[in-house]
Design an enzyme around this catalytic site. Structure first.
Site, mmCIF file in Angstrom:
data_model
loop_
_atom_site.group_PDB
_atom_site.id
_atom_site.type_symbol
_atom_site.label_atom_id
_atom_site.label_comp_id
_atom_site.label_asym_id
_atom_site.label_seq_id
_atom_site.Cartn_x
_atom_site.Cartn_y
_atom_site.Cartn_z
ATOM 1 N N TYR A 51 43.878 31.396 47.136
ATOM 2 C CA TYR A 51 43.268 33.033 46.951
ATOM 3 C C TYR A 51 41.929 32.623 46.266
ATOM 4 C CZ TYR A 51 42.643 36.673 44.358
ATOM 5 O OH TYR A 51 41.418 37.889 44.427
ATOM 6 N N ARG A 111 33.371 36.025 37.793
ATOM 7 C CA ARG A 111 34.815 35.551 38.211
ATOM 8 C C ARG A 111 33.979 33.985 38.992
ATOM 9 N NH1 ARG A 111 39.405 37.931 41.971
ATOM 10 N NH2 ARG A 111 38.253 36.617 43.932
ATOM 11 N N ASP A 150 40.716 34.814 38.331
ATOM 12 C CA ASP A 150 42.122 35.530 38.546
ATOM 13 C C ASP A 150 43.703 34.176 39.074
ATOM 14 O OD1 ASP A 150 44.022 37.258 39.813
ATOM 15 O OD2 ASP A 150 43.297 38.253 41.101
ATOM 16 N N HIS A 205 46.550 35.073 40.014
ATOM 17 C CA HIS A 205 47.008 35.884 41.049
ATOM 18 C C HIS A 205 48.490 35.913 41.511
ATOM 19 C CE1 HIS A 205 46.084 38.210 45.600
ATOM 20 N NE2 HIS A 205 45.814 38.604 44.752
ATOM 21 N N TRP A 247 51.576 35.825 46.778
ATOM 22 C CA TRP A 247 50.172 35.835 47.172
ATOM 23 C C TRP A 247 49.022 35.544 46.053
ATOM 24 C CZ3 TRP A 247 46.436 39.129 48.346
ATOM 25 C CH2 TRP A 247 45.552 37.420 48.881
ATOM 26 N N GLU A 294 47.016 45.177 38.552
ATOM 27 C CA GLU A 294 45.446 46.056 39.446
ATOM 28 C C GLU A 294 46.700 46.556 40.744
ATOM 29 O OE1 GLU A 294 43.718 42.495 41.315
ATOM 30 O OE2 GLU A 294 45.099 42.252 42.646
#
Ligand code: GCO
Ligand code: MG
Length: 408
Positions: free
Chosen positions: A159, A147, A216, A218, A408, A268
């Site tokens: 992030y 990743r 990601d 996020h 976030w 997730e």
């Protein structure tokens, strides 16, 4: 095989973990991870006050019945706190069953469907070139999948990019929970969308076509912005683009799907099959990231995987460091046994955590194996755990440049 003791253990060897330990009348004990990052004590209290009294005297072998007893018996169904607590009980019961029968849990789940489990690590850097170098180190260390997250010019913290120098270490754990009150980071969609395609162009140029690349988002974009990013990343053939938008409204993914073939991974934060039923049945995603601790344990996660299998969706369990080694062990038994396994996220825990939770799972050549110990193959050193008392910690929050609160 009656349960005679149930203990909720909270410890903080670098970060907080909640662990349920069930013991049967025959002296067999099983462990379940009950860690919900930033809301740990809510789950500890749910277990201690509401589930422990229901567990004492129950037959530890009735895993399926216990799952429904706790799920339907609560009347209030679902949600991360409830489902994490149920997961802990369920995981501990599978552990006990494996130990009682003298076999690793994956043998109870249908046996091994592959030799080992491909994992991905987290590469990151303050800028594109540092991140490219970090990906190269993972590849040199044998990882088949990496990743990549890069700092964004003009934004102080991003992030996935840990503070100071950790980009130079392969596999070092990334610890986003902060002790004390939440830190605030700044966000700009414009700056982000300008950086990410440049990052993957450079990574492919340096490292070629073989390594699987993941990213990601996020939960930061709108569906239309995510569609644009997915399209711009198509030439670099990502393994997945993760959490492109917040997934509360599952139909958002139709718009992304209409515009791009970049594979999508979500889940997730999901706690039940109902959080991803539409995503799976309409084939709006390619990978479901739900994992043992937050999605109702092995019993429920297998249901999600089986539904996903019908619709060409594969698994990609969450495996950040806020999931304890107990969850990691359980996830590896699941990964090894489930037919539609895709990939497993892997971030090594720090040394104190590994000492508190001695475990049989191993990593070699970019893949992991749960080991052959009976049960899950993970234990807890309670005396050592007691030397690391709970410390309140929060995940960061995120604001746009004008001060508006963002995801976030
Ligand atoms: C990941 C996740 C984590 C989460 C963390 C929250 O893909 O590993 O996004 O970094 O933010 O697990 O508790
Ligand atoms: Mg993620």
């Amino acid at each position: 095989m009656k349960i005679v003791d149930a203990k909720v253990i909270v410890c903080s060897p670098g970060r907080n973990f909640v662990t349920l330990k069930l013991t049967t009348e025959d002296g067999v004990h099983g462990l379940g991870d009950a860690t919900l990052n930033g809301r740990e004590l809510a789950v500890a209290a749910y277990l201690q006050e509401h589930l422990v009294p229901l567990l004492i005297g129950r037959d530890a072998r009735r895993i399926e019945d216990t799952w429904h007893y706790l799920y339907k018996g609560a009347y209030w169904r679902g949600g991360p706190v409830t489902m994490t607590a149920i997961a802990a009980v369920d995981t501990a019961l599978w552990d006990i069953q494996g130990k009682a029968l003298g076999v690793p849990v994956y043998q109870l789940l249908g046996g091994r469907a592959r030799d080992s489990v491909m994992v991905y690590g987290h590469a990151h850097g303050d800028d594109v070139e540092e991140t490219v170098a970090s990906v190269a180190r993972f590849v040199a260390a044998g990882y088949k999948a990496v990743r990549a997250q890069s700092g964004i010019p003009g934004l102080a913290a991003t992030y996935g990019v840990a503070v100071a120098h950790s980009a130079t270490t392969v596999g070092k754990s990334y610890e986003p929970a902060v002790r004390g009150l939440p830190v605030e980071s700044l966000w700009s969609t414009e700056k982000y969308l300008e950086t990410v395609p440049r990052l993957f162009a450079r990574v492919r140029q340096e490292l070629g076509a073989d390594v699987h690349l993941l990213h990601d988002v996020h939960h930061r974009l709108t569906p239309n912005e995510a569609a644009r990013l997915g399209k711009e990343l198509e030439p670099y053939h990502l393994f997945w683009m993760e959490d492109p938008v917040p997934a509360e409204s599952q139909e958002s993914f139709r718009l992304i799907r209409r515009h791009t073939t970049t594979p999508i991974a979500v889940g997730e934060v999901f706690s039940s099959i109902y959080d991803c039923q539409q995503l799976i049945q309409e084939q709006l995603i390619d990978y479901v990231r739900a994992t043992v601790v937050h999605a109702g344990g092995l019993t429920h996660l297998r249901r999600i995987a089986h539904l996903a299998e019908l619709h060409h969706v594969r698994t990609g369990c969450h495996g950040a460091t806020d999931l304890s080694p107990v969850c990691m062990a359980a996830a590896l038994h699941f990964d090894l046994s489930v037919h539609n396994f895709g990939i497993q996220e892997y971030l090594p825990h720090n040394d104190d955590t590994d000492r508190v939770f001695p475990h049989a799972y191993t990593f070699a050549d970019g893949a992991m194996h749960p080991g052959e110990a009976p049960g899950l193959g993970v234990d807890i050193d309670e005396a050592l755990a007691a030397t690391f008392p709970y410390q309140r910690a929060y995940l960061p929050v995120n604001r746009k440049l004008d001060g508006t609160l963002h995801s976030w």
